[in-house]
Design an enzyme around this catalytic site. Structure first.
Site, PDB file in Angstrom:
ATOM      1  N   CYS A 104       0.840  -1.196   0.000  1.00  0.00           N
ATOM      2  CA  CYS A 104       0.000   0.000   0.000  1.00  0.00           C
ATOM      3  C   CYS A 104       0.879   1.253   0.000  1.00  0.00           C
ATOM      4  O   CYS A 104       1.513   1.559  -0.998  1.00  0.00           O
ATOM      5  CB  CYS A 104      -0.960  -0.049   1.189  1.00  0.00           C
ATOM      6  SG  CYS A 104      -2.318   1.126   1.082  1.00  0.00           S
TER       7      CYS A 104
ATOM      8  N   HIS B  41      -3.425  -5.986   0.659  1.00  0.00           N
ATOM      9  CA  HIS B  41      -2.860  -6.209   2.000  1.00  0.00           C
ATOM     10  C   HIS B  41      -2.865  -7.689   2.384  1.00  0.00           C
ATOM     11  O   HIS B  41      -3.717  -8.128   3.165  1.00  0.00           O
ATOM     12  CB  HIS B  41      -3.676  -5.433   3.036  1.00  0.00           C
ATOM     13  CG  HIS B  41      -3.480  -3.964   3.019  1.00  0.00           C
ATOM     14  ND1 HIS B  41      -2.481  -3.330   3.720  1.00  0.00           N
ATOM     15  CD2 HIS B  41      -4.151  -2.986   2.376  1.00  0.00           C
ATOM     16  CE1 HIS B  41      -2.552  -2.022   3.523  1.00  0.00           C
ATOM     17  NE2 HIS B  41      -3.558  -1.785   2.708  1.00  0.00           N
TER      18      HIS B  41
ATOM     19  N   GLU C  30      -1.012  -9.055   4.486  1.00  0.00           N
ATOM     20  CA  GLU C  30      -0.738  -9.154   5.933  1.00  0.00           C
ATOM     21  C   GLU C  30      -2.017  -9.056   6.763  1.00  0.00           C
ATOM     22  O   GLU C  30      -2.009  -9.389   7.957  1.00  0.00           O
ATOM     23  CB  GLU C  30       0.274  -8.081   6.356  1.00  0.00           C
ATOM     24  CG  GLU C  30      -0.279  -6.683   6.525  1.00  0.00           C
ATOM     25  CD  GLU C  30      -0.503  -5.915   5.224  1.00  0.00           C
ATOM     26  OE1 GLU C  30      -0.761  -4.697   5.286  1.00  0.00           O
ATOM     27  OE2 GLU C  30      -0.439  -6.532   4.135  1.00  0.00           O
TER      28      GLU C  30
END
Length: 1337
Positions: free
Chosen positions: A1157, A1296, A1298
């Site tokens: 990001c 994302h 994660e």
């Protein structure tokens, strides 16, 4: 006088589309308008004695320009008006420094431009007409182009930011001793203090007893500290209703609910938030929060924190700003619980008047209604207030997971108009805190009084009193403007990190006590903090954002992003180091004295003698010197004499031939019922990585979830749930029924998450009522009595809440009251956050059976329902929770079925009735239904549209009999209504009542009706072609198809890996907010994970020589004020230490990096990815000139932040972190505003793709790369979602992964993904670890 330099920037790329939106908006009012062109002007205050030298000018040009476009910045305007043109420049009012300026200055400081101390951005428009424009056309244009409350027109370029050079003198004392009450009355009027007659008498008498006159600052202070907003006089007062004295105050009655509930509160009615007993969990925290250090796993008892408040008056005046600061204030309430708490997630709610959307007819909206000029129109509130709350949460890093939106504007049978002219902006927050930090320590003499957060600005002066005015609009507009605040989420984020550093301090938390600054500013918070011991405070020790502030403004301004805390002198160094590391101001403004007084010393005016030759110093003035007990101590109760005013009732008169389908045409478009997609798509719902359930469910991510669920730690499946209930329209008929329904709705929403016990459920109760107007105070008292009684019957309790009792506005000569509203936020501990059921139907083709559990069986009342409102009526008798014991039994049985995994989906009956509940479940599952509702002798309309509380459940055939038996054996009705139908675009909804078919229509067509109001609102806040594309896509889509190839590796991490554990630095900058979930992902994969800031790198506090990996995390570095990651790139490029450290790291062949990001945007700007693969990549040289990137991440094509559960396809290529994952089609969180991959040329893009350097594409429902919105949320060409370096060591991704390494973080998991042992995204991080173990490294 230091000069203001002007830098003019012409828009490039699709950002120029903003001109198109302006053109469309203006052409409706100005038909001769031919075109609109725009440019930005950065107005830079250069504080050095000499103008910028050549290198400094190059830096400024780079900061303000687009790296892909040469010569797009100039010191002369690009736009020059012709004879038929208007050139208009608008920008922020200059009486305060904007948050954008604060962040741009921070970027300039990071780039070594120390002479820049303020930068304000203005917008310039060239409007071209067919003829010469008139003054009237200019006025119309200006009105449309700026917000008059926060912006102004600049006929000429800004030449100075200084309206004056010295603080405005304070008026003298208020001469009560000579003039008595009239002196105070005059000050009350001039300062907008909102003191009522009782207050005026009380304070006149008090100062006469003291035999002294109060200073202006003291009177202002008392008005804020003792306003209704701060003191809650009504709820704590003695009420008389119809001549009968109530035995208890409302506050005492509310507190009594605790007696019938489990005693699991660890905080209630006593702190910034409430808290309930939590659970022991494992979690990660850094070893030393004042320096770079390794994350360590720890275990401890974490409690659940909740708070809720409203910010109605500021939002009504300036919706965006008011909502940002409402969100920020509530976040600080969570932060400041006990001795510091963790912010986890938020909720949001909006009530506004009739929308009157242009060219969209909602037939119940009365076009004759007038609206006042000092409040924003309801349509602006709906869009801009939600934009403000969303923007603040997005930048701070707090996901919003639940909410409501409601509209009403109606003339009652007695002729009164009821409408939310003064809107409701509701903000709730759930968090966690360590058990050892629950209790604040009392102040002790010698303790330091510290302000942490942003500098003092002339913002929000008098907000506590202004919001307490009985009818909004009775104050002057200048004072209303002065009470509005501005939010700076970047500063709040930095302040949050300082508090977290203290909470996580290795030697124990140094904070003794902590309070957030809100209404009343420093005057309120510092008195609260120092009570009862007293303190002396010095004005010279505050960091001022404006040197012209006088003592009243320093003491009373409600400038945001500021907390006050106490600590012992021995801990001063720790706090200084923590705040320096986070670049957050910490001002030691005074000390605890022990003399029980609050004293403000204005020592800025204390000169060292008139001649400067050692004369005795002048005595500094003390604008405040008050006895704390006198100000904060127990005050006499105010008495309120109230009369009930029964509503004038009129039977509901619906058109005689009205069909169910015709009724649906209205009801499904009512804002309270209709889709909230326009709200959920623009707010981050995944940041932090602790979200187990957010609003959007099912294959099409339909915003319909009943409950929000969060984890207390990334490493556990233990968490908390919260759900909302509010039914204000019913209060116009029966306040007691409305209160009971608010409670029941919160619980029928909460029931779909597994909680410890119903009696463990606690609630925040927020009251928004025009309580001091005729009839309304008694109605509120009745509602409160009903709420207390129903909670006693249910076994739940209130443990906190707020009130806003001036919910009325002046419209001409008419007073327009809002409906009385009670918002219940229920929350509880979840022993298993994975045992949550959502509304989307999951077993199409007749395999899912639909059961209905009515909680007020046999009742079909239509009063105050969506159906009645859609025909501009109320009716007579509202729905109600007649038998609370039914809800208790249903709650327990449903919870048991959740534990046993026997419920496939579930939804509550609320706004829109049973038919809406059934259709919403079909919409969310993209699935047909075939049902028949048995109700002998009852007409179909009340059967389907009554909003009697109840539950609808989907179960599989084998469980139908058992589930029905469970409910019926408890004395409840459980009706089998029917079953599911075909899934996909061909799905049909067939609904019968008493065997007669009343609806038979494609689900897609009904869903389009339900989505239409949301799409109409979206057309006003996003790029129209994107909105139209999404609207069309919903009609055609089946849902995504995920795929794991047979060769996909099984995720596994050795429990005790051999050799040294590889280190990875989780690198963050000011405004980063994705670091903790990134740390969790790498820790889960077996890394030694370190917390490292850019400040650490720039100061030389750490070197990267021992690290194998660096993760550049997501967020909004410097709020992305000059473009995505531009400030972060400036810090890397122009700071020699950081530039050398990262350059050396990159050159080592044994290192890897991951940019997600904001980190992806950074790696592109630095040239680590996206450069020409046929050229050897150059690095910034010793002259610190920036690299010319080949790739830039620009604004999404939709023109807004996009939060989506998107699908991506992993491609073959050199990316080491994606090895073995090729061919996978996986869902992943996406949350960004600037993700459009703009290459310097199509040829470069083609080269990069040909080399296999695009390892990730956004994918459509068939798993193919796509540019279709919103499947591709940013519009990147070719569907590019990620890019890597030629050697595969550096990977940059916009989505994302994660936030999806644990399966409970996924927003939707179809079969067979619902039985996977681990998330496939964990493999990305395991691949990095495996690579570090290879011999070649």
């Amino acid at each position: 006088m230091a000069p203001v330099l002007h830098f003019y920037v012409r828009p490039s790329g699709h950002e120029g589309a903003a001109s198109g939106r302006v053109f469309r908006r203006l052409q409706e009012k100005l038909p001769t308008l031919q075109s609109v062109e725009t440019e930005l002007c950065y107005n830079v205050h250069w504080a050095a004695e000499t103008l910028p030298w050549a290198e400094e000018m190059k830096k400024l040009m780079w900061l303000f320009g687009c790296p892909l476009v040469r010569d797009d910045v100039a010191q002369e305007p690009w736009l020059v008006p012709g004879s038929n043109d208007l050139l208009l420049e608008v920008g922020p009012r200059l009486n305060f420094s904007t948050p954008a300026s604060t962040n741009i200055v921070s970027v300039c400081q990071a780039a070594g431009l120390r002479a820049v101390d303020r930068v304000e951005t203005t917008r310039r428009y060239r409007l071209s007409f067919t003829d010469h424009p008139t003054a009237e056309m200019e006025a119309i244009s200006l009105a449309a182009l700026h917000d008059r409350m926060t912006e102004q027109h600049y006929p000429d370029p800004i030449q100075s930011f200084s309206p004056q050079s010295i603080p405005a003198p304070l008026k003298g004392s208020i001469d009560i001793l000579a003039e008595g009450r009239p002196a105070l009355e005059k000050a009350n009027q001039e300062l907008g203090l909102a003191l009522d007659s009782w207050d005026l008498d009380f304070y006149t008498k008090r100062f006469q007893e003291l035999q002294r006159n109060p200073s202006t600052v003291e009177v202002f202070d008392l008005a804020q500290s003792n306003s209704e907003h701060s003191r809650h006089w009504f709820f704590k007062g003695q009420l008389h209703v119809d001549g009968k004295k109530l035995a208890h105050s409302l506050f005492e009655s509310i507190m009594s609910t605790q007696a019938s509930s489990n005693p699991n509160n660890v905080l209630k009615f006593c702190d910034n938030s409430s808290a309930i007993q939590g659970k022991k969990v494992k979690f990660l925290r850094p070893e030393d929060s004042t320096r770079p250090s390794c994350f360590q796993q720890q275990q401890g008892l974490r409690h659940v924190v909740f708070t809720a408040e409203t910010h109605n008056f500021p939002t009504g005046v300036a919706p965006f700003s008011g909502a940002t600061t409402g969100t920020g204030g509530r976040i600080r309430d969570v932060q400041c619980t006990g001795r510091g708490a963790h912010v986890v997630a938020g909720t949001a709610g909006y009530c506004f008047g009739n929308l009157h959307i242009p060219d969209y007819n909602l037939p119940w909206e009365d076009p004759s209604f007038q609206y006042p000029g000092n409040f924003a129109r309801p349509l602006e509130v709906a869009i801009e207030a939600s934009n403000g709350a969303s923007d603040y949460g997005n930048k701070f890093g707090e996901p919003v997971l639940a909410g409501f939106a409601r509209s009403l504007g109606l003339q009652l049978p007695d002729g009164q108009r009821r409408e939310w002219i003064k809107p409701i902006m509701f903000s709730g927050g759930i968090g966690s805190m360590e058990a050892k930090h629950v209790g604040k320590k009392p102040p002790e003499p010698g303790m330091e009084v510290v302000k942490v957060g942003g500098p003092v600005y002339r913002i929000g002066v008098g907000g506590g009193a202004a919001s307490s005015v009985q009818v909004q609009g009775d104050n002057t507009s200048d004072l209303d403007f002065g009470a509005v605040q501005r939010g700076d989420p970047e500063m709040e984020q930095k302040m949050n990190r300082v508090i977290r550093a203290c909470v996580e301090a290795p030697g124990g938390n140094p904070i003794c006590s902590l309070h957030d600054q809100g209404a009343g500013g420093n005057g309120n918070v510092l008195k609260e903090l120092s009570d009862p011991e007293g303190a002396i405070i010095y004005t010279s020790r505050f960091q001022l954002g404006d040197p012209t502030l006088n003592a009243l403004e320093i003491w009373g301004a409600e400038y945001q992003e500021s907390n006050a805390l106490l600590l012992r002198p021995s801990d001063r160094d720790f706090l200084s180091r923590a705040s320096a590391r986070e670049r957050c101001p910490a001002c030691f403004v005074g000390t605890i004295t022990g003399d029980k007084r609050i004293v403000l010393v204005d020592d800025r005016e204390c000169l060292v003698g008139k001649t400067g030759q050692g004369d005795a110093p002048l005595t500094p003035p003390t604008p405040v010197d008050l006895d704390l007990d006198w100000v904060l101590g127990k005050m006499p109760q105010k008495e309120f004499f109230l009369q009930r005013k029964p509503p004038v009732l009129q039977p509901l008169a619906l058109p005689p031939e009205l069909s169910v389908r015709q009724a649906l045409n209205r009801v499904l478009r009512l804002p309270a019922v209709a889709s909230k997609r326009y709200l959920t798509n623009k707010v981050d719902r995944s940041v932090g990585g602790l979200v187990a359930q957010q609003q959007c469910v099912g294959p099409l991510q339909t915003p319909l979830a009943d409950v929000a669920v969060v984890a207390l730690s990334h490493q556990e499946c233990i968490g908390a749930a919260t759900a909302l209930g509010e039914q204000p329209v019913k209060s116009l008929l029966d306040p007691k029924a409305a209160a009971r329904l608010a409670v029941s709705e919160a619980l029928t929403n909460l029931v779909f998450a597994l909680v410890t016990d119903l009696r463990d459920v606690k609630c925040s109760g927020n009251w928004m009522w025009a309580a001091k107007l005729p009839g309304e105070g008694a109605a509120l008292a009745d509602a409160c009595e009903a709420m207390v009684a129903v909670m006693a019957a249910l076994g739940v309790a209130v443990d906190g809440g707020k009130d806003s009792l001036s919910m009325a506005a002046r419209v001409g000569t008419e007073t327009v009251q809002a409906p009385g509203s009670l918002v219940i936020s229920a929350y509880a501990v979840c022993p298993d956050i994975t045992a949550t059921v959502t509304p989307d139907l999951k077993h199409p083709g007749g395999k899912g059976h639909l059961l209905y559990v009515p909680l007020s069986p046999g009742q079909h009342r239509l009063g105050g329902t969506a159906l009645a409102q859609c025909f501009s009526q109320l009716g007579e008798h509202p729905p109600d929770l007649d038998l609370p014991e039914n809800l208790v039994r249903a709650f327990h049985i449903t919870q048991g079925l959740l534990k046993e995994c026997r419920l496939c989906s579930g939804h509550d009956v609320s706004d829109g009735g049973l038919v809406t509940c059934l259709l919403e479940m079909a919409f969310a599952g993209n699935c047909g239904i075939e049902v028949d509702v048995p109700a002998p002798g009852i007409h179909a309309l009340p059967v389907l549209f009554a909003e009697e509380p109840g539950l609808v459940l989907e179960v599989q055939e084998a469980d139908v009999a058992g589930v029905r038996q469970r409910y019926e054996s408890a004395g409840l009705r459980c009706l089998e209504l029917g079953h599911t139908g075909e899934a996909g675009p061909q799905a049909m909804a067939r609904i019968s009542v008493n065997k007669a078919v009343v609806v038979e229509e494609p689900v897609g067509e009904l869903r389009a009706l339900w989505e239409e109001t949301s799409f109409q609102l979206d057309l006003l806040q996003a790029e129209p072609r994107c909105v139209i594309e999404e609207k069309q896509g919903l009609k055609e889509r089946t849902g995504p198809s995920y795929y794991l190839p047979p060769t996909f590796p099984v995720a596994s991490v050795p429990c005790k890996p051999g050799g040294p554990v590889p280190r990875v630095a989780i690198l963050r900058e000011e405004g980063s907010n994705g670091d903790r979930e990134m740390a969790d992902a790498f820790h889960l994969a077996g890394f030694e994970v370190w917390d490292v800031t850019m400040q650490d790198l720039c100061s030389g506090a750490i070197r990267l020589d021992t690290f194998r990996g660096v993760a550049f995390v997501g967020g909004f570095s410097y709020a992305d004020v000059l473009g995505s990651a531009k400030g972060w790139a400036a810090a890397v490029t122009f700071n020699p230490q950081a530039r050398e450290e990262l350059g050396r790291f990159r050159r080592r062949p044994d290192t890897f990096s991951l940019g997600v990001c904001n980190g992806c945007q950074l790696l592109a700007l630095l040239g680590w990815v996206g450069s020409d693969p046929s050229e050897e990549q150059a690095e910034p040289g010793q002259d610190s000139q920036p690299t010319q990137p080949g790739l830039l991440l620009r604004h999404n094509l939709s023109g807004r932040f996009e939060s989506r559960w998107a699908t991506v396809r992993v491609e073959p290529g050199p990316a080491l972190m994606l090895r073995g994952m090729e061919g996978s089609v996986l869902p992943v969180w996406s949350a960004h505003g600037e993700g459009y991959m703009a290459f310097s040329s199509p040829e470069l893009q083609a080269k990069i793709e040909a080399k296999g350097l695009v390892p990730l594409h956004w994918a459509d429902d068939d798993g193919n790369p796509t540019e279709q919105y919103p499947l591709n949320p940013n519009g990147s060409p070719g569907g590019i979602a990620g890019i890597c370096s030629q050697d595969g060591r550096h990977l940059a991704l916009m989505p994302h992964p994660e936030r999806a390494v644990r399966l409970w973080q996924w927003a939707w998991r179809p079969s067979p993904f619902d039985v996977l042992p681990t998330s496939p995204w964990l493999q990305l991080f395991i691949n990095a670890r495996n690579w570090t173990q290879e011999d070649s490294c």
